[in-house]
Design an enzyme around this catalytic site. Structure first.
Site, PDB file in Angstrom:
ATOM      1  N   VAL A   1       0.828  -1.207   0.000  1.00 40.72           N
ATOM      2  CA  VAL A   1       0.000   0.000   0.000  1.00 40.72           C
ATOM      3  C   VAL A   1       0.861   1.255   0.000  1.00 40.72           C
ATOM      4  O   VAL A   1       0.688   2.153  -0.825  1.00 40.72           O
ATOM      5  CB  VAL A   1      -0.960   0.004   1.205  1.00 40.72           C
ATOM      6  CG1 VAL A   1      -1.731   1.317   1.263  1.00 40.72           C
ATOM      7  CG2 VAL A   1      -1.918  -1.164   1.117  1.00 40.72           C
TER       8      VAL A   1
ATOM      9  N   ALA B   1     -15.214 -20.109  -9.300  1.00 43.68           N
ATOM     10  CA  ALA B   1     -15.065 -21.182  -8.322  1.00 43.68           C
ATOM     11  C   ALA B   1     -13.617 -21.641  -8.268  1.00 43.68           C
ATOM     12  O   ALA B   1     -12.894 -21.608  -9.269  1.00 43.68           O
ATOM     13  CB  ALA B   1     -15.979 -22.347  -8.676  1.00 43.68           C
TER      14      ALA B   1
ATOM     15  N   CYS C   1      -5.376  -9.425   2.498  1.00 44.28           N
ATOM     16  CA  CYS C   1      -6.561  -8.614   2.806  1.00 44.28           C
ATOM     17  C   CYS C   1      -7.781  -9.421   3.218  1.00 44.28           C
ATOM     18  O   CYS C   1      -8.274  -9.281   4.339  1.00 44.28           O
ATOM     19  CB  CYS C   1      -6.904  -7.734   1.606  1.00 44.28           C
ATOM     20  SG  CYS C   1      -5.719  -6.403   1.311  1.00 44.28           S
TER      21      CYS C   1
END
Length: 443
Positions: free
Chosen positions: A11, A252, A260
């Site tokens: 980040v 799937a 996260c």
């Protein structure tokens, strides 16, 4: 503007580099001296496509600097962004110790009125707590405004997400702070949503929890599809045409991982518990995901009548998703450890994440140099991460190159139509298995 970013993980580094690309003067600060020295040379500590190129460009232009010294980092900052880690504690809540240390440092070193922006994912109420810590540690007569500005970056496409995001969420206490942050983000030309601080903090958790819910939902549907001979990919495609549902996050597989979704879903359960709310739905989402990581292993055990002692099994992919070297909460680690406990011999390969995986996996694991080395003599392979390198060759490659072509595909990388034309055993998620008669007879 003069902007200081504290923390150079995914980040912090991506945010700092992107802001410098928008012509702001950015200083990224980290306490790791060796890490900072490498970044000063334009070497990224993380794998993220396009990141190093932008680092070198903006370092050369003088818009991007790296330091370990807080006095240098805070001296001229108009905006300070907190982007340190908030790892998960044993009870599932967020560890705020790094945030607290940064807040103390901000109070000690800032010398001018400053807007402090929290990029780290933190529980509701944390920003006000940060403000208290800063105010209690101020040594200069300055004013501090606080803001919540959660990130929505996907590893593997983080630069693109930062420069061309869907929205920028700003949580503030007053209009003046909002205007300062709007000015900072103006060059991005991304829609800005303004709200109060508590709501901004909650938006981050709610967004990730909802996406995790979609993943667990389609994985539960996939398990039903296998039992009723339906194709989960067709089911998801048919659902996705409905604009209220959408096709995204309906693939799937063997569950979500990374830094996260697992952390944020657990944290939101704890946040809910803190206000006496039992988040039944999200608890089920987490349970489904934990169980889904075992689906591929169970298929393998069923195929070999519950006994894989001494069998050489190939595992393709270690990163939790393609495009990153992140192995945090990766399904691969859970799967490999389970197979080792069952007595299997494991050989594995990942284009990017090998070095990080070596630090956490057993020394018994064999790390191959390439895809071909993995599939040479194994009795079966498990496809765990959908790297393009594994997909582009097609299922025919595995059928022709493997002495025992038995493939367990945890990401549905290949079509059933392709498998039907090959001499191969092919097991995927939420779809009927392909079992050629010669393999069944030799089972």
């Amino acid at each position: 503007m003069n902007i200081t970013v504290i923390g150079t993980g995914y980040v912090g580094l991506v945010t700092g580099v992107s802001l410098s690309e928008m012509n702001h003067n950015v200083i990224c600060m980290d306490i790791d001296k060796k890490k900072v020295e490498k970044m000063q040379q334009g070497i990224s500590p993380i794998y993220e496509p396009g990141l190093e190129e932008l680092m070198r460009k903006n370092i050369k232009l003088g818009r991007l600097q790296f330091t370990t010294q807080p006095d240098n980092a805070f001296k001229y900052a108009d905006i300070v962004m907190i982007a340190v880690g908030t790892p998960q504690l044993p009870n599932g809540s967020a560890n705020l110790s790094y945030v607290e240390e940064v807040a103390k440092s901000i109070g000690k070193y800032i010398r001018r009125d400053t807007v402090v922006v929290t990029k780290s994912t933190v529980p509701v109420g944390t920003n006000k707590y940060i403000k208290q810590i800063i105010d209690n540690n101020l040594v200069s007569n300055v004013k501090v405004k606080i803001a919540s500005n959660p990130e929505f970056l996907r590893e593997g496409s983080a630069i693109h997400d930062c420069l061309y995001g869907d929205r920028i969420v700003i949580g503030v206490e007053d209009n003046q702070t909002a205007e300062i942050l709007e000015e900072m983000y103006k060059p991005f030309k991304t829609p800005i949503f303004k709200t109060d601080i508590n709501s901004a903090e909650m938006i981050k958790y709610a967004s990730n929890a909802f996406l995790a819910t979609k993943i667990s939902f389609i994985n539960e549907v996939s398990n039903i599809c296998e039992k009723i001979n339906a194709n989960v990919e067709d089911v998801a495609e048919g659902m996705g045409f409905d604009k209220r549902i959408g096709r995204a996050f309906l693939n799937a597989g063997i569950g979500y991982g990374g830094s996260c979704f697992p952390k944020d879903t657990n944290a939101l359960v704890q946040i809910a518990g803190g206000v006496a709310h039992d988040f039944h739905l999200l608890k089920s989402v987490i349970e489904v995901n934990n169980n889904q990581q075992k689906v591929l292993v169970q298929k393998l055990l069923d195929r070999f009548d519950g006994n894989i002692v001494g069998k050489k099994i190939g595992v393709l992919g270690l990163a939790f998703k393609p495009g990153t070297d992140d192995i945090r909460d990766a399904a691969s680690i859970t799967i490999i450890n389970y197979l080792l406990n069952e007595g299997a011999e494991i050989v594995t390969y990942d284009p990017i994440a090998m070095e990080k995986a070596k630090k956490v996996l057993s020394p018994k694991v064999i790390f191959a140099n390439n895809l071909e080395e993995v599939i040479e003599d194994v009795e079966a392979i498990l496809l765990v991460t959908e790297w393009e390198e594994f997909k582009i060759k097609g299922l025919k490659f595995y059928a022709e190159k493997m002495s025992s072509p038995i493939v367990f595909d945890g990401r549905n990388c290949f079509s059933l139509e392709e498998g039907n034309d090959l001499d191969i055993e092919y097991y995927s998620v939420g779809r009927s298995p392909i079992k050629k008669e010669r393999f069944i007879l030799n089972k």
